[in-house]
Write a protein that holds these residues in place. Structure first.
Motif, PDB file in Angstrom:
ATOM      1  N   ASP A 108      36.309 -14.561 -63.404  1.00 41.98           N
ATOM      2  CA  ASP A 108      36.521 -15.025 -62.035  1.00 41.98           C
ATOM      3  C   ASP A 108      35.568 -16.168 -61.693  1.00 41.98           C
ATOM      4  O   ASP A 108      34.376 -16.105 -61.998  1.00 41.98           O
ATOM      5  CB  ASP A 108      36.304 -13.878 -61.045  1.00 41.98           C
ATOM      6  CG  ASP A 108      37.340 -12.777 -61.187  1.00 41.98           C
ATOM      7  OD1 ASP A 108      38.442 -13.074 -61.654  1.00 41.98           O
ATOM      8  OD2 ASP A 108      37.018 -11.624 -60.831  1.00 41.98           O
ATOM      9  N   PHE A 109      36.102 -17.184 -61.052  1.00 47.32           N
ATOM     10  CA  PHE A 109      35.328 -18.280 -60.451  1.00 47.32           C
ATOM     11  C   PHE A 109      34.604 -19.157 -61.478  1.00 47.32           C
ATOM     12  O   PHE A 109      33.628 -19.825 -61.156  1.00 47.32           O
ATOM     13  CB  PHE A 109      34.314 -17.736 -59.425  1.00 47.32           C
ATOM     14  CG  PHE A 109      34.830 -16.596 -58.609  1.00 47.32           C
ATOM     15  CD1 PHE A 109      36.073 -16.681 -57.983  1.00 47.32           C
ATOM     16  CD2 PHE A 109      34.115 -15.420 -58.481  1.00 47.32           C
ATOM     17  CE1 PHE A 109      36.564 -15.624 -57.234  1.00 47.32           C
ATOM     18  CE2 PHE A 109      34.603 -14.351 -57.741  1.00 47.32           C
ATOM     19  CZ  PHE A 109      35.826 -14.457 -57.117  1.00 47.32           C
ATOM     20  N   ALA A 110      35.088 -19.165 -62.732  1.00 45.21           N
ATOM     21  CA  ALA A 110      34.499 -20.056 -63.739  1.00 45.21           C
ATOM     22  C   ALA A 110      34.849 -21.506 -63.411  1.00 45.21           C
ATOM     23  O   ALA A 110      35.924 -21.799 -62.877  1.00 45.21           O
ATOM     24  CB  ALA A 110      35.020 -19.699 -65.130  1.00 45.21           C
ATOM     25  N   LEU A 111      33.953 -22.425 -63.719  1.00 46.78           N
ATOM     26  CA  LEU A 111      34.214 -23.835 -63.469  1.00 46.78           C
ATOM     27  C   LEU A 111      35.384 -24.318 -64.320  1.00 46.78           C
ATOM     28  O   LEU A 111      35.579 -23.852 -65.439  1.00 46.78           O
ATOM     29  CB  LEU A 111      32.973 -24.669 -63.789  1.00 46.78           C
ATOM     30  CG  LEU A 111      31.756 -24.465 -62.888  1.00 46.78           C
ATOM     31  CD1 LEU A 111      30.618 -25.362 -63.333  1.00 46.78           C
ATOM     32  CD2 LEU A 111      32.105 -24.737 -61.440  1.00 46.78           C
ATOM     33  N   PRO A 112      36.154 -25.290 -63.828  1.00 46.99           N
ATOM     34  CA  PRO A 112      37.341 -25.751 -64.550  1.00 46.99           C
ATOM     35  C   PRO A 112      37.007 -26.808 -65.604  1.00 46.99           C
ATOM     36  O   PRO A 112      35.884 -27.306 -65.677  1.00 46.99           O
ATOM     37  CB  PRO A 112      38.190 -26.368 -63.434  1.00 46.99           C
ATOM     38  CG  PRO A 112      37.169 -26.910 -62.470  1.00 46.99           C
ATOM     39  CD  PRO A 112      36.028 -25.912 -62.489  1.00 46.99           C
ATOM     40  N   TRP A 113      38.005 -27.149 -66.409  1.00 46.79           N
ATOM     41  CA  TRP A 113      37.905 -28.289 -67.329  1.00 46.79           C
ATOM     42  C   TRP A 113      37.988 -29.583 -66.524  1.00 46.79           C
ATOM     43  O   TRP A 113      38.659 -29.662 -65.504  1.00 46.79           O
ATOM     44  CB  TRP A 113      39.055 -28.245 -68.323  1.00 46.79           C
ATOM     45  CG  TRP A 113      39.055 -29.375 -69.311  1.00 46.79           C
ATOM     46  CD1 TRP A 113      38.508 -29.364 -70.550  1.00 46.79           C
ATOM     47  CD2 TRP A 113      39.636 -30.679 -69.143  1.00 46.79           C
ATOM     48  NE1 TRP A 113      38.699 -30.567 -71.176  1.00 46.79           N
ATOM     49  CE2 TRP A 113      39.387 -31.405 -70.330  1.00 46.79           C
ATOM     50  CE3 TRP A 113      40.323 -31.316 -68.111  1.00 46.79           C
ATOM     51  CZ2 TRP A 113      39.815 -32.718 -70.516  1.00 46.79           C
ATOM     52  CZ3 TRP A 113      40.744 -32.624 -68.292  1.00 46.79           C
ATOM     53  CH2 TRP A 113      40.496 -33.306 -69.475  1.00 46.79           C
TER      54      TRP A 113
END
Length: 648
Positions: A585-590
């Motif tokens: 959850d809420f991981a930074l995007p590419w």
């Protein structure tokens, strides 16, 4: 035989309930590097697009003075100061800004529920709906410094868990014991919360029968199985009831942290001296005494996915896929593994080094399982297991000698050890070289550039962008090249952080061929920061925070976050459910930024052209099914030999 539960000895309550085992393989630096992977590269987003958002205007909630707060264990001077400093760091120092609003409050609420009840076996959706008054209050609480509502909610949650466990302990004496059945030992895994208490009651009936069945399969008599299970549930109940105020505060602060970023965490009571040691302890070496890949399965068992060569696990015939359910120690006490975390089990095994313990193992066999007793009488030091290893192998399709260097971790001064091994194997006239980074979770931020310098003459290796958009480069020290021959790098879904930086550089320069599975995709940098001050006069130190401060980018401009490194030649391993960053959850995007200036080596080593030649020589690459670890490595040897032959 005496049957004991081990949670009292290991103090698992904070590991299991508060879930503080957030450390990853970081090396000894004050920054960590991680990344995640998705099924395919994302190229639709434009270069130079920032992933961190413009600072948003928060919903303003006035800060209360300490003497204005209602009475609550969380509203003492110590916690009032702590939450204020945590809020300031979250508000000003994050790579990606957070808006303290109702949306964020919902995230914290859900993370708190997950921390208290990660298996979703205690709280029904109906029960949670009754807590809706708390759902949008967490942003107000952190800004006002009034945490009385959060403490009240935690007490409500713990009371519900206590009620459930009391009910199940009481029911054990009247439960009809099943006959052990090897094909029915799995219990239901709850992927979402059940609708009502009645539905949860039905689930628990199945769970209890399953837990008893597992104990019967491990060789216990029925009375012993009931005794062990009663101890197990009672120990879990006590873990909740005995949590201190500080442990409950830790649980809450980690909910706040995880509501921002899956890699953020709060560590209680960590002073500056302990903070320095935190990095050493965070190298996650405990499991490597026995295995590279281990996780909890749907039944709560510790399942070995991959074993480290030459370790006690291999020497004593443990297999990948084995479930470790318990242990008989040197005093013939039975220790149940189900209530323990993976780290607890690993540390327990280390503490029994050389004492002749017996593991209770469930091994899949056809539609059922086989129960084994495996004695572990030998162990190695963490240094021996994490140190670089090298050797010479011969591929099945060639008589050429292939050098292999296995790197388990990017520790400080790794490159010096690799150079020592490289000199040994290149003296034996090798045709090609494999750098094996499988299951290497990363480590020091500075070692990938130094390691790349053994194979690339000069240039940048990785770009690092901070929250203010400042970009810095980690570069190769010119003149450090020690090997110019054919090179392949072997990776899998557990290759993360520093491993991805190195593999991406080799791929972008065209210095070699990347083999294996798509990497983990952990492309962010975390920093530990103490929230204590030299003038603090509290009875306990303030502790520290870990939060994301920067992001990695390849020299071609692509982030390693989410996408990781996609192999040039895929070699599919036996199905493993990698816990990737993209699943959190809420991981930074590419995203991507402008590429660096660097001199390509594609015209020298021609990896793209040679890949087509290799595929022509090895049609099995297009048809091979999922391979076990040894078969996959044998295939990598053949590919490396074919590359060396075609590059001549």
């Amino acid at each position: 035989m005496l049957f004991l539960i081990s949670s009292g000895n290991l103090k698992v309550k904070l590991n299991k309930v508060v879930n503080l085992v957030f450390l990853t393989v970081l090396g000894s630096q004050l920054m960590s590097c991680k990344s995640t992977a998705v099924s395919e590269r994302v190229n639709s987003e434009p270069k130079n697009k920032p992933t961190h958002v413009v600072k948003q205007v928060n919903k303003k909630v006035p800060r209360l003075q300490l003497n204005e707060l209602p009475e609550s264990p969380f509203n003492s001077g110590y916690y009032y100061t702590s939450i204020g400093r945590i809020y300031t760091l979250f508000d000003r120092m994050l790579y990606q800004a957070v808006a303290f609003d109702d949306s964020y409050s919902e995230r914290v609420f859900e993370k708190l529920l997950d921390a208290v009840d990660p298996a979703r076996e205690h709280f029904s959706r109906q029960f949670i709906d009754g807590l809706s008054s708390y759902k949008h209050s967490f942003d107000d609480m952190i800004q006002s410094r009034d945490l009385s509502g959060a403490h009240q909610l935690i007490e409500v949650l713990f009371n519900e868990v206590d009620t459930r466990l009391k009910q199940e302990i009481s029911a054990l004496s009247t439960t009809a014991l099943p006959e052990p059945a090897a094909d029915t030992y799995k219990r239901v895994n709850l992927s979402e919360r059940l609708a009502s208490r009645e539905v949860l009651d039905a689930h628990w009936k199945k769970r209890v029968r399953s837990d008893i069945n597992n104990l019967l399969l491990s060789g216990l008599e029925k009375a012993q199985a009931i005794e062990v299970l009663t101890q197990r549930y009672s120990a879990l109940q006590q873990d909740y009831l005995q949590l201190t105020v500080n442990e409950k505060y830790t649980l809450l602060m980690n909910a706040y942290a995880r509501g921002i970023d899956p890699n953020a965490a709060y560590y209680p009571g960590v002073d500056d001296e302990t903070l320095d040691k935190l990095q050493e302890d965070s190298e996650d070496v405990y499991g490597r005494y026995f295995w590279d890949q281990v996780l909890k399965d749907d039944n709560g068992n510790v399942v070995v996915r991959h074993l480290v060569p030459q370790t006690p696990g291999v020497k004593n015939q443990l297999n990948g896929g084995d479930a470790l359910v318990g242990m008989i120690d040197e005093q013939q006490n039975y220790i149940d593994f189900l209530p323990l975390t993976v780290k607890d089990v690993s540390q327990l095994l280390q503490s029994k080094a050389g004492k002749g313990i017996t593991l209770k193992v469930f091994r899949p066999e056809g539609a059922g399982i086989r129960v084994l007793d495996i004695t572990i009488a030998e162990q190695q030091t963490a240094y021996e297991l994490l140190k670089v290893q090298s050797g010479i192998q011969t591929a099945a399709n060639s008589q050429s000698k292939i050098g292999v260097i296995k790197i388990p971790l990017f520790y400080n001064d790794l490159t010096e050890d690799v150079l020592t091994e490289l000199k040994k194997i290149t003296a034996q006239d090798i045709s090609g070289l494999i750098i094996d980074l499988r299951n290497n979770g990363g480590g020091s931020l500075y070692e990938p550039a130094k390691l790349a310098g053994l194979f690339i003459n000069k240039g940048p290796v990785v770009q690092v962008r901070d929250g203010s958009n400042k970009i810095s480069l980690k570069e190769i020290k010119k003149g450090s090249v020690r090997y110019l021959g054919p090179l392949t790098v072997l990776v899998n879904g557990y290759s993360a952080g520093a491993s991805e930086i190195f593999a991406a550089a080799i791929q972008d320069y065209g210095r070699g061929i990347i083999l294996g599975e798509q990497t983990h995709g952990y492309g962010t940098v975390q920093q530990h920061r103490s929230i204590g001050r030299v003038y603090d006069s509290y009875d306990q130190p303030m502790g520290s925070l870990k939060f994301t401060i920067a992001k990695f980018y390849r020299i071609n401009g692509d982030s390693t976050q989410h996408t990781g490194v996609v192999p040039d030649i895929p070699l599919k391993g036996i199905a493993v459910e990698y816990d990737r960053e993209q699943d959190k959850d809420f991981a930074l995007p590419w995203d991507a930024i402008a590429g660096s200036n660097y001199q390509s080596l594609h015209q020298v080593y021609r990896p793209k052209a040679k890949i087509e030649d290799i595929k022509d020589d090895m049609p099995e690459l297009a048809t091979h099914k999922k391979l076990d670890a040894q078969a996959l490595f044998d295939m990598a040897l053949k590919v490396t030999a074919a590359y060396a032959k075609n590059l001549q």
